[in-house]
Design a protein around this motif. Structure first.
Motif, PDB file in Angstrom:
ATOM      1  N   UNK A  74       0.838  -1.202   0.000  1.00 62.13           N
ATOM      2  CA  UNK A  74       0.000   0.000   0.000  1.00 62.13           C
ATOM      3  C   UNK A  74       0.871   1.249   0.000  1.00 62.13           C
ATOM      4  N   UNK A  75       1.969   1.258   0.749  1.00 61.55           N
ATOM      5  CA  UNK A  75       2.832   2.434   0.847  1.00 61.55           C
ATOM      6  C   UNK A  75       3.686   2.649  -0.395  1.00 61.55           C
ATOM      7  N   UNK A  76       3.946   1.627  -1.156  1.00 61.94           N
ATOM      8  CA  UNK A  76       4.787   1.764  -2.347  1.00 61.94           C
ATOM      9  C   UNK A  76       3.959   2.314  -3.501  1.00 61.94           C
ATOM     10  N   UNK A  77       4.535   3.225  -4.252  1.00 63.87           N
ATOM     11  CA  UNK A  77       3.865   3.757  -5.430  1.00 63.87           C
ATOM     12  C   UNK A  77       3.868   2.695  -6.525  1.00 63.87           C
ATOM     13  N   UNK A  78       2.915   2.781  -7.423  1.00 66.67           N
ATOM     14  CA  UNK A  78       2.809   1.834  -8.521  1.00 66.67           C
ATOM     15  C   UNK A  78       3.399   2.468  -9.774  1.00 66.67           C
ATOM     16  N   UNK A  79       4.305   1.770 -10.429  1.00 68.99           N
ATOM     17  CA  UNK A  79       4.951   2.270 -11.637  1.00 68.99           C
ATOM     18  C   UNK A  79       3.930   2.376 -12.761  1.00 68.99           C
ATOM     19  N   UNK A  80       3.883   3.536 -13.399  1.00 66.53           N
ATOM     20  CA  UNK A  80       2.974   3.775 -14.514  1.00 66.53           C
ATOM     21  C   UNK A  80       3.717   3.573 -15.832  1.00 66.53           C
ATOM     22  N   UNK A  81       2.989   3.445 -16.917  1.00 68.60           N
ATOM     23  CA  UNK A  81       3.630   3.240 -18.221  1.00 68.60           C
ATOM     24  C   UNK A  81       3.992   4.556 -18.894  1.00 68.60           C
ATOM     25  N   UNK A  82       3.408   5.685 -18.450  1.00 69.20           N
ATOM     26  CA  UNK A  82       3.679   6.970 -19.090  1.00 69.20           C
ATOM     27  C   UNK A  82       3.739   8.079 -18.039  1.00 69.20           C
ATOM     28  N   UNK A  83       4.734   8.947 -18.186  1.00 68.87           N
ATOM     29  CA  UNK A  83       4.894  10.113 -17.315  1.00 68.87           C
ATOM     30  C   UNK A  83       5.129  11.342 -18.186  1.00 68.87           C
ATOM     31  N   UNK A  84       4.643  12.474 -17.730  1.00 72.58           N
ATOM     32  CA  UNK A  84       4.833  13.758 -18.421  1.00 72.58           C
ATOM     33  C   UNK A  84       5.978  14.482 -17.716  1.00 72.58           C
ATOM     34  N   UNK A  85       6.929  15.012 -18.513  1.00 77.11           N
ATOM     35  CA  UNK A  85       8.043  15.742 -17.918  1.00 77.11           C
ATOM     36  C   UNK A  85       8.147  17.127 -18.537  1.00 77.11           C
ATOM     37  N   UNK A  86       8.709  18.070 -17.777  1.00 69.75           N
ATOM     38  CA  UNK A  86       8.962  19.409 -18.314  1.00 69.75           C
ATOM     39  C   UNK A  86      10.441  19.760 -18.256  1.00 69.75           C
ATOM     40  N   UNK A  87      11.226  18.955 -17.562  1.00 65.04           N
ATOM     41  CA  UNK A  87      12.660  19.150 -17.465  1.00 65.04           C
ATOM     42  C   UNK A  87      13.338  17.859 -17.917  1.00 65.04           C
ATOM     43  N   UNK A  88      14.471  17.953 -18.612  1.00 64.51           N
ATOM     44  CA  UNK A  88      15.135  16.733 -19.079  1.00 64.51           C
ATOM     45  C   UNK A  88      15.726  15.877 -17.953  1.00 64.51           C
TER      46      UNK A  88
END
Length: 98
Positions: free
Chosen positions: A20-34
């Motif tokens: 429950x405490x661990x985040x779940x890895x997603x298949x897509x993330x949006x970034x604004x910095x390299x």
């Protein structure tokens, strides 16, 4: 017998709390910095560390999920993965509304 059952129950409870405490890895993330930092993928991680740098000019970048998982492990944080094999980072367009 009862002690063994109690130990098994406590172990299962402990494991479910960790999931429950661990985040779940997603298949897509949006970034604004390299520079991709750990808090983008897991805001609950107590330590914010650099995961990777996306080459300048790239609008999408794909990474094997195992690389991300290993980086979190080395950084002392946890992120769960059940089905993601590749993580795609997509640059936020300047025309996107926040």
């Amino acid at each position: 017998m009862a002690v063994l059952l109690l130990i098994k129950y406590i172990f299962l409870l402990f494991m479910s709390i960790n999931v429950i405490n661990a985040a779940l890895l997603q298949s897509n993330y949006i970034f604004d910095s390299p520079t991709i930092m750990s808090h983008l993928l897991n805001p609950q991680c107590p330590k914010d560390f650099e995961l990777l740098r996306i080459p300048e000019g790239e609008t999408t970048f794909r990474v094997n999920a195992q690389v991300i998982l290993k980086s979190f492990e080395l950084g002392g944080c946890e992120i769960s993965n059940t089905t993601v094999h590749t993580v795609t980072f997509t640059k936020q367009s300047s025309t996107d509304l926040k």
